[in-house]
Scaffold this active site. Sequence first.
Site, PDB file in Angstrom:
ATOM      1  N   GLY A   1       0.812  -1.214   0.000  1.00  0.00           N
ATOM      2  CA  GLY A   1       0.000   0.000   0.000  1.00  0.00           C
ATOM      3  C   GLY A   1       0.840   1.256   0.000  1.00  0.00           C
TER       4      GLY A   1
ATOM      5  N   SER B   1      -8.621  -8.373   1.292  1.00  0.00           N
ATOM      6  CA  SER B   1      -8.760  -6.917   1.275  1.00  0.00           C
ATOM      7  C   SER B   1     -10.184  -6.514   1.645  1.00  0.00           C
ATOM      8  CB  SER B   1      -8.427  -6.367  -0.111  1.00  0.00           C
ATOM      9  OG  SER B   1      -8.707  -4.988  -0.168  1.00  0.00           O
TER      10      SER B   1
END
Length: 378
Positions: A166, A313
């Site tokens: 990320g 996720s």
Amino acid sequence: MPRSKLFAPIRISFCNISAQQPRALRARPHHPLRQSSQHNLHTNQLRYASTTAASTTPQAASRDARSLLTRFKNLFLGTTISLTLILGYYYVTDTRASIHEWLIIPCLRYFYPDAEDAHEIGNRTLKTLYSFGLHPRERGNPDAKGDLAVEVFNHTLQNPIGTSAGIDKHCDIPDVLLAAGPAIIEIGGVTPLPQEGNPKPRVWRIPSQKALINRYGLNSEGADHVHMRLRQRVREYAYHMGFGIDEEAEQRVLDGEAGVPPGSLQEGKLMAVQVAKNKWTPDEDIEAVKKDYVYCVDALARYADIVVVNVSSPNTPGLRGLQKSEPLTDILSAVVGAARKVKRKTPPAVMVKVSPDEDGDEDVRGICDAVWDSGVDG
């Protein structure tokens, strides 16, 4: 004979000679006065020069003193500027410098109120600084004693610190992150095809908690794009090692001839690459889901020390449904099989990222069974 006739030819002859050769009959006259005047002029010039030098000696000394003072000032100024730049360089590029916490980060927040904009401009700035050698880095070798050393997948790491996926979604700054000090970095998540992720805004700051809310939703530039960056990175490293910059040189680095892990390219550190499926791939079509993950592994695993399979996720609809035992076993088995076929001497390790919210005994047992049955490393 008359007297005038006797002397007439003689006069004629004399006149002819004087008319035809006047210069031969002339002699350069002697001028003692001219030589004397030239001598006097030369003497006067010498006297004038000596008189002038004597009269201007204090002025010349003053000019020399001022010139010496100017040179000393320039030397002092140049030395001061050079030392300031050198010390400033070492200070600003140190990750422990307080300027990062108290000046750079507040300025970044002030000029970029949107957290995602600040994230993107921060990554671009770090990438540019790295190309000029001006990126922040960990000074010295604080892990030299080995007090924090840990062993992971037959690699001795300098410390147990790592960064999660990320931060560097598109493989823009892997070397910058490694230079900051962590022993493991993770890039991604990467999907087979480019996708936008969730609508903006999708990242928010919580200043009171010194935290962020991240709802990117697996925005990715695609596996092929990341593959090109990883390949270029390895080839540049091979070139600096003297192997060349072609495919053969790349293979030598991946086979370990450089003496460093093929992913991180740094001793005592590892690089993980996280892979995921595209959000439009149906969750119930397990074969299509497997193809998504295998495509990413085929493109990226060659340049990674660890392949991380993301099935958890929270920002991607339906992804957590793949954590059930049967579909998860199929997906992980396909990923492990593809990773073991990677074209290099040692295949990357395979790990799976699952949700931390799974607290039911049946769910946890199903995940553990899938990990065990598929041969995943962790």
